[in-house]
Design a protein around this motif. Structure first.
Motif, PDB file in Angstrom:
ATOM      1  N   LYS A  47       0.939  -1.331  -0.106  1.00  0.00           N
ATOM      2  CA  LYS A  47       0.159  -0.074   0.071  1.00  0.00           C
ATOM      3  C   LYS A  47       0.935   1.190  -0.088  1.00  0.00           C
ATOM      4  O   LYS A  47       2.005   1.149   0.471  1.00  0.00           O
ATOM      5  N   GLY A  48       0.328   2.232  -0.376  1.00  0.00           N
ATOM      6  CA  GLY A  48       1.003   3.614  -0.520  1.00  0.00           C
ATOM      7  C   GLY A  48       1.273   3.989  -1.548  1.00  0.00           C
ATOM      8  O   GLY A  48       0.566   4.021  -2.779  1.00  0.00           O
ATOM      9  N   ASP A  49       2.618   4.879  -1.792  1.00  0.00           N
ATOM     10  CA  ASP A  49       2.650   5.508  -3.048  1.00  0.00           C
ATOM     11  C   ASP A  49       3.271   4.528  -4.045  1.00  0.00           C
ATOM     12  O   ASP A  49       3.978   3.750  -4.062  1.00  0.00           O
ATOM     13  N   PRO A  50       2.363   4.573  -5.297  1.00  0.00           N
ATOM     14  CA  PRO A  50       2.329   3.532  -6.292  1.00  0.00           C
ATOM     15  C   PRO A  50       3.688   3.525  -7.188  1.00  0.00           C
ATOM     16  O   PRO A  50       4.179   4.505  -7.398  1.00  0.00           O
ATOM     17  N   VAL A  51       4.065   2.182  -7.316  1.00  0.00           N
ATOM     18  CA  VAL A  51       5.297   2.090  -8.281  1.00  0.00           C
ATOM     19  C   VAL A  51       4.927   1.003  -9.416  1.00  0.00           C
ATOM     20  O   VAL A  51       4.371   0.005  -8.669  1.00  0.00           O
ATOM     21  N   ILE A  52       5.230   1.420 -10.648  1.00  0.00           N
ATOM     22  CA  ILE A  52       4.658   0.322 -11.569  1.00  0.00           C
ATOM     23  C   ILE A  52       6.158  -0.325 -12.079  1.00  0.00           C
ATOM     24  O   ILE A  52       7.030   0.642 -12.571  1.00  0.00           O
ATOM     25  N   LEU A  53       6.331  -1.605 -12.157  1.00  0.00           N
ATOM     26  CA  LEU A  53       7.372  -2.142 -12.958  1.00  0.00           C
ATOM     27  C   LEU A  53       7.119  -2.824 -13.958  1.00  0.00           C
ATOM     28  O   LEU A  53       6.345  -3.737 -14.173  1.00  0.00           O
ATOM     29  N   MET A  54       8.202  -2.694 -15.185  1.00  0.00           N
ATOM     30  CA  MET A  54       7.633  -2.966 -16.408  1.00  0.00           C
ATOM     31  C   MET A  54       9.094  -4.021 -16.848  1.00  0.00           C
ATOM     32  O   MET A  54       9.949  -3.451 -16.989  1.00  0.00           O
ATOM     33  N   HIS A  55       8.633  -5.193 -17.327  1.00  0.00           N
ATOM     34  CA  HIS A  55       9.643  -6.266 -17.430  1.00  0.00           C
ATOM     35  C   HIS A  55      10.265  -6.250 -18.764  1.00  0.00           C
ATOM     36  O   HIS A  55       9.619  -5.461 -19.679  1.00  0.00           O
ATOM     37  N   GLY A  56      11.396  -6.887 -19.048  1.00  0.00           N
ATOM     38  CA  GLY A  56      11.944  -6.858 -20.364  1.00  0.00           C
ATOM     39  C   GLY A  56      11.609  -8.290 -21.101  1.00  0.00           C
ATOM     40  O   GLY A  56      10.626  -8.930 -20.514  1.00  0.00           O
ATOM     41  N   GLY A 120      11.692   0.242 -15.555  1.00  0.00           N
ATOM     42  CA  GLY A 120      11.469  -0.670 -16.821  1.00  0.00           C
ATOM     43  C   GLY A 120      12.886  -1.117 -17.123  1.00  0.00           C
ATOM     44  O   GLY A 120      13.905  -0.454 -17.078  1.00  0.00           O
ATOM     45  N   HIS A 121      12.881  -2.476 -17.290  1.00  0.00           N
ATOM     46  CA  HIS A 121      14.100  -3.092 -17.685  1.00  0.00           C
ATOM     47  C   HIS A 121      14.104  -3.728 -19.041  1.00  0.00           C
ATOM     48  O   HIS A 121      13.087  -4.378 -19.758  1.00  0.00           O
ATOM     49  N   ASP A 122      14.988  -3.531 -20.071  1.00  0.00           N
ATOM     50  CA  ASP A 122      15.146  -4.080 -21.428  1.00  0.00           C
ATOM     51  C   ASP A 122      14.001  -3.431 -22.057  1.00  0.00           C
ATOM     52  O   ASP A 122      13.822  -2.212 -22.335  1.00  0.00           O
ATOM     53  N   ILE A 123      13.147  -4.352 -22.844  1.00  0.00           N
ATOM     54  CA  ILE A 123      11.896  -3.702 -23.620  1.00  0.00           C
ATOM     55  C   ILE A 123      11.022  -2.822 -22.721  1.00  0.00           C
ATOM     56  O   ILE A 123      10.567  -1.833 -23.148  1.00  0.00           O
ATOM     57  N   GLY A 124      11.192  -3.348 -21.202  1.00  0.00           N
ATOM     58  CA  GLY A 124      10.159  -2.638 -20.305  1.00  0.00           C
ATOM     59  C   GLY A 124      10.646  -1.262 -20.141  1.00  0.00           C
ATOM     60  O   GLY A 124       9.981  -0.245 -19.873  1.00  0.00           O
ATOM     61  N   LEU A 125      12.013  -0.590 -20.628  1.00  0.00           N
ATOM     62  CA  LEU A 125      12.585   0.724 -20.277  1.00  0.00           C
ATOM     63  C   LEU A 125      11.987   1.338 -21.402  1.00  0.00           C
ATOM     64  O   LEU A 125      11.674   2.649 -21.361  1.00  0.00           O
ATOM     65  N   MET A 126      11.749   0.920 -22.689  1.00  0.00           N
ATOM     66  CA  MET A 126      11.288   1.665 -23.839  1.00  0.00           C
ATOM     67  C   MET A 126       9.868   1.804 -23.329  1.00  0.00           C
ATOM     68  O   MET A 126       9.243   2.685 -23.660  1.00  0.00           O
ATOM     69  N   VAL A 127       9.115   0.904 -22.891  1.00  0.00           N
ATOM     70  CA  VAL A 127       7.751   0.941 -22.572  1.00  0.00           C
ATOM     71  C   VAL A 127       7.545   2.331 -21.476  1.00  0.00           C
ATOM     72  O   VAL A 127       6.774   3.164 -21.546  1.00  0.00           O
ATOM     73  N   ALA A 128       8.532   2.013 -20.574  1.00  0.00           N
ATOM     74  CA  ALA A 128       8.640   3.291 -19.283  1.00  0.00           C
ATOM     75  C   ALA A 128       8.702   4.412 -19.914  1.00  0.00           C
ATOM     76  O   ALA A 128       8.225   5.523 -19.460  1.00  0.00           O
ATOM     77  N   GLU A 224       7.154  -9.545 -32.081  1.00  0.00           N
ATOM     78  CA  GLU A 224       6.704  -8.368 -32.626  1.00  0.00           C
ATOM     79  C   GLU A 224       7.141  -7.116 -31.922  1.00  0.00           C
ATOM     80  O   GLU A 224       7.063  -6.107 -32.621  1.00  0.00           O
ATOM     81  N   VAL A 225       7.763  -7.315 -30.655  1.00  0.00           N
ATOM     82  CA  VAL A 225       8.314  -6.182 -30.313  1.00  0.00           C
ATOM     83  C   VAL A 225       9.566  -5.665 -30.792  1.00  0.00           C
ATOM     84  O   VAL A 225       9.802  -4.541 -30.954  1.00  0.00           O
ATOM     85  N   PHE A 226      10.225  -6.602 -31.715  1.00  0.00           N
ATOM     86  CA  PHE A 226      11.395  -6.162 -32.292  1.00  0.00           C
ATOM     87  C   PHE A 226      10.879  -5.683 -33.617  1.00  0.00           C
ATOM     88  O   PHE A 226      11.455  -4.800 -34.367  1.00  0.00           O
TER      89      PHE A 226
END
Length: 301
Positions: A47-56, A120-128, A224-226
């Motif tokens: 709970k609390g301040d939201p953090v969203i994590l995006m994988h690669g 975001g890490h890897d592809i996730g950093l692009m999404v971030a 498809e992400v590539f």
């Protein structure tokens, strides 16, 4: 007698602390939601301040479990499986990082999240980055972890490297080649992108991800992400014309992105802290867990 009582008191105190710590680090919940027309799976905890994590790529929300255990003590943590990955649906497309970011934003809106810190890490950093570029007033901090930003600076120096054949590996023939051999294909990433393949992903995680990607249509979605990189590059180049001012932490592996991603980040954001993790390759969460997790927790506080 008093020493015995003191010793028992200390034992009881340690036990209570352990119980309290276990309660704070409860296993994340598995959830499904319709967001932006796509059925998304996501993990949630705390709970609390939201953090969203995006994988690669080659991974899913599962990669964030060690970080979720720490962040969820003081934050609401949301870790989605991006469209086409993990337990999320595999629409035909598009797989541009801007659209994938719109999925995550729709998820956040459905959960009542009006502002968040994103990682975001890897592809996730692009999404971030695409998330922050499209919704800059709804992002208070952003972390980019080891890869590159299509369309920014000398990005083609990475994209067109001859040994990175996988960026151009999609279509019917690649799908036929990897069917039933998903793990063999992923070993290229897990081993060759690590500083030391014996300190890369664990055997249990390798089996887990290979099984996830072996699900029907998941390898196609991953490819498809590539395929979308050229479209991503055009969109990111346009985003970069309006630099962000959001506090940004960039973590890279010494044996992977090194300074390159940090240099790119400074072209798209005026408030960048760059850290190169020594003796690490691309898999920062796995290769340097003890160093990376505390850095992330500190920055996101």
């Amino acid at each position: 007698m008093s020493r015995t009582i003191t010793k028992l008191f200390r034992i009881c105190l340690l036990a209570l602390c352990a119980i309290a710590g276990a309660a704070q680090a409860e296993a994340p919940k598995s959830n499904f939601i319709e967001a932006n027309g796509v059925r998304l799976h996501y993990l949630s905890a705390g709970k609390g301040d939201p953090v969203i994590l995006m994988h690669g790529y080659t991974e899913s929300s599962h990669m964030w479990l060690p970080l979720i255990a720490e962040l969820s003590k003081n934050h609401l943590v949301i870790a989605p499986d991006l469209r086409g990955f993990g337990k999320s649906a595999t629409p035909q497309g598009p797989y541009t990082k801007s659209v994938m970011a719109q999925d995550v934003h729709a998820l956040a809106a459905a959960l009542g999240i009006k502002s968040a810190k994103i990682v975001g890490h890897d592809i996730g950093l692009m999404v971030a980055y695409a998330y922050a570029a499209q919704y800059p007033k709804e992002v208070s901090k952003i972390v980019l972890m080891d890869a590159f930003l299509p369309g920014v600076g000398n990005w083609k120096d990475v994209w067109l490297l001859r040994d990175l054949w996988h960026f151009h590996f999609y279509g019917e023939t690649p799908l036929a080649l990897v069917k039933g051999r998903e793990r063999t294909y992923f070993e290229h990433f897990w081993n060759d992108f690590a500083a030391d393949k014996t300190k890369s992903l664990s055997e249990a995680d390798r089996k887990f991800y290979a099984a996830e990607y072996a699900q029907p249509d998941h390898m196609r979605a991953g490819f498809e992400v590539f395929r979308a990189f050229e479209k991503d590059a055009a969109e990111f180049a346009a985003y970069a014309k309006t630099p962000l001012t959001i506090p940004m932490l960039v973590l890279t592996g010494e044996k992977a992105s090194g300074e390159f991603l940090i240099q790119q980040a400074r072209l798209v954001d005026s408030n960048v802290e760059g850290v190169v993790i020594k003796n690490s390759g691309h898999w920062l969460m796995e290769e340097a867990t003890a160093e990376v997790v505390p850095k992330l927790v500190k920055f996101l506080q």
